[in-house]
Motif scaffolding. Structure first.
Motif, PDB file in Angstrom:
ATOM      1  N   MET A  10       7.938  39.844  19.050  1.00 47.62           N
ATOM      2  CA  MET A  10       7.300  40.088  20.340  1.00 47.62           C
ATOM      3  C   MET A  10       5.842  40.492  20.145  1.00 47.62           C
ATOM      4  O   MET A  10       5.491  41.099  19.130  1.00 47.62           O
ATOM      5  N   ARG A  11       5.043  40.197  21.157  1.00 41.89           N
ATOM      6  CA  ARG A  11       3.634  40.566  21.165  1.00 41.89           C
ATOM      7  C   ARG A  11       3.378  41.340  22.458  1.00 41.89           C
ATOM      8  O   ARG A  11       3.413  40.766  23.553  1.00 41.89           O
ATOM      9  N   LEU A  12       3.141  42.630  22.315  1.00 48.52           N
ATOM     10  CA  LEU A  12       3.027  43.538  23.455  1.00 48.52           C
ATOM     11  C   LEU A  12       1.566  43.879  23.730  1.00 48.52           C
ATOM     12  O   LEU A  12       0.781  44.103  22.797  1.00 48.52           O
ATOM     13  N   PHE A  22       4.963  51.138  27.959  1.00 46.56           N
ATOM     14  CA  PHE A  22       5.322  51.300  26.556  1.00 46.56           C
ATOM     15  C   PHE A  22       4.880  52.701  26.131  1.00 46.56           C
ATOM     16  O   PHE A  22       3.699  52.927  25.826  1.00 46.56           O
ATOM     17  N   THR A  23       5.780  53.649  26.159  1.00 50.62           N
ATOM     18  CA  THR A  23       5.474  55.054  25.927  1.00 50.62           C
ATOM     19  C   THR A  23       6.357  55.602  24.802  1.00 50.62           C
ATOM     20  O   THR A  23       7.356  54.974  24.420  1.00 50.62           O
ATOM     21  N   PRO A  24       6.031  56.795  24.281  1.00 53.90           N
ATOM     22  CA  PRO A  24       6.919  57.402  23.284  1.00 53.90           C
ATOM     23  C   PRO A  24       8.358  57.539  23.762  1.00 53.90           C
ATOM     24  O   PRO A  24       9.291  57.474  22.959  1.00 53.90           O
ATOM     25  N   GLU A  25       8.545  57.704  25.086  1.00 49.05           N
ATOM     26  CA  GLU A  25       9.895  57.853  25.627  1.00 49.05           C
ATOM     27  C   GLU A  25      10.637  56.523  25.714  1.00 49.05           C
ATOM     28  O   GLU A  25      11.857  56.461  25.501  1.00 49.05           O
ATOM     29  N   THR A  26       9.925  55.431  26.016  1.00 51.46           N
ATOM     30  CA  THR A  26      10.591  54.130  26.190  1.00 51.46           C
ATOM     31  C   THR A  26      10.629  53.297  24.909  1.00 51.46           C
ATOM     32  O   THR A  26      11.422  52.365  24.805  1.00 51.46           O
ATOM     33  N   ARG A  41      13.123  47.198  22.063  1.00 52.96           N
ATOM     34  CA  ARG A  41      13.720  45.981  21.491  1.00 52.96           C
ATOM     35  C   ARG A  41      14.964  45.564  22.266  1.00 52.96           C
ATOM     36  O   ARG A  41      15.128  44.390  22.629  1.00 52.96           O
ATOM     37  N   ASN A  42      15.848  46.507  22.520  1.00 55.07           N
ATOM     38  CA  ASN A  42      17.078  46.185  23.248  1.00 55.07           C
ATOM     39  C   ASN A  42      16.782  45.734  24.668  1.00 55.07           C
ATOM     40  O   ASN A  42      17.479  44.872  25.220  1.00 55.07           O
TER      41      ASN A  42
END
Length: 284
Positions: free
Chosen positions: A1-3, A34-38, A43-44
């Motif tokens: 993936m490329r985020l 896209f955070t430390p929590e998420t 990936r899932n």
């Protein structure tokens, strides 16, 4: 993936994934950001998703934000290229040299480099950035890459006078605002391949001064993560700046440093490019 992420520095961000054609697909309906929590579940959440069924995001005129939100920790590895240690006239480290960068250094890949009153030796350092995907404590080198979310371009900006001439504490020369442009894209390890065989480069006003390869790393990514996790619990979203090849301003003969108006362009193979202009801060 490329985020990737888009949005103003202090405003809301839109998370996107690039599809096979390189188009940005808005994934905010699946993951708010896209955070430390998420990050541990990204990936899932996103693997196997039909990106063609997600809305296109219009990127024209939008600011590119760092590919993940503010990390809890920003770590640096000093003198991690054998050829950079040689140009610096310093011995090759026997263990990784660790330092921190302050949180406000973190910024988008094309945000300006800030030149403040008192600066005199502003230097450039293109680096491979590593973003941690899940908690890592006392992990083995064999398992270390399983704890990585992905890789990105990082610019570890340094004010050498503050770093070397103000008591020898690296953090002072590494921690001014906007001293860690990150991105534009975060590429997961399964897509990038071997992080130990990547070209990386930097140009100042169109002249290429850094032209190296991660094959020259003294400590590779897996070794760095395993070593750090002996002393530190690495957290999801933590950013590790893994060192720079030769060609920095401090190593040139004579030394050459950045001034207001200079343009820096840098990149890492497979991870895109950054471009910044040095901007003077009035009376600061």
């Amino acid at each position: 993936m490329r985020l990737m992420r888009y949005g103003t520095r202090d405003g809301a961000k839109t998370p996107v994934v690039l599809d096979a054609a390189g188009q940005a697909r808005d994934v905010s309906s699946l993951v708010g950001d896209f955070t430390p929590e998420t990050i541990p579940a990204i990936r899932n959440t996103l693997e196997g998703v039909d990106l063609e069924g997600l809305p296109l995001f219009e990127t024209q005129g939008k600011r590119v934000a760092p590919p993940v939100s503010q990390p809890r920790n920003i770590w640096g590895i000093g003198l991690n290229y054998s050829d950079h240690a040689a140009e610096s006239g310093m011995p090759v480290p026997t263990e990784p040299i660790l330092f921190n960068k302050a949180s406000r250094t973190y910024c988008g890949p094309n945000d300006p480099l800030l030149y403040a009153k008192g600066m005199s030796k502003l230097d450039w350092e293109v680096e491979l950035g590593v973003v941690i995907g899940r908690e890592a404590l006392n992990v083995s080198r064999a398992d270390a890459l399983d704890y990585v979310l992905g890789y990105c371009v990082v610019h570890d900006v340094s004010e050498r006078a503050w770093q070397a001439e103000r008591g020898g504490q690296w953090v002072k020369g590494k921690s001014f605002p906007n001293f860690c442009p990150t991105g534009p894209v975060l590429v997961t390890g399964d897509e990038l391949g071997d992080p130990g065989k990547l070209a990386l480069w930097a140009e100042i006003n169109g002249k290429r001064l850094q032209d190296g390869t991660t094959e020259k790393m003294i400590f590779d990514v897996a070794t760095i993560i395993a070593y750090m996790s002996e002393f530190i619990q690495l957290e999801p979203g933590d950013l590790i700046c893994t060192g720079t090849p030769p060609g920095v301003g401090m190593g040139l003969k004579p030394p050459r440093y950045l001034s207001p108006g200079d343009r820096v362009r840098l990149g890492v193979e497979g991870l895109g490019e950054q471009e910044q202009v040095v901007e003077r801060l009035a009376d600061r």
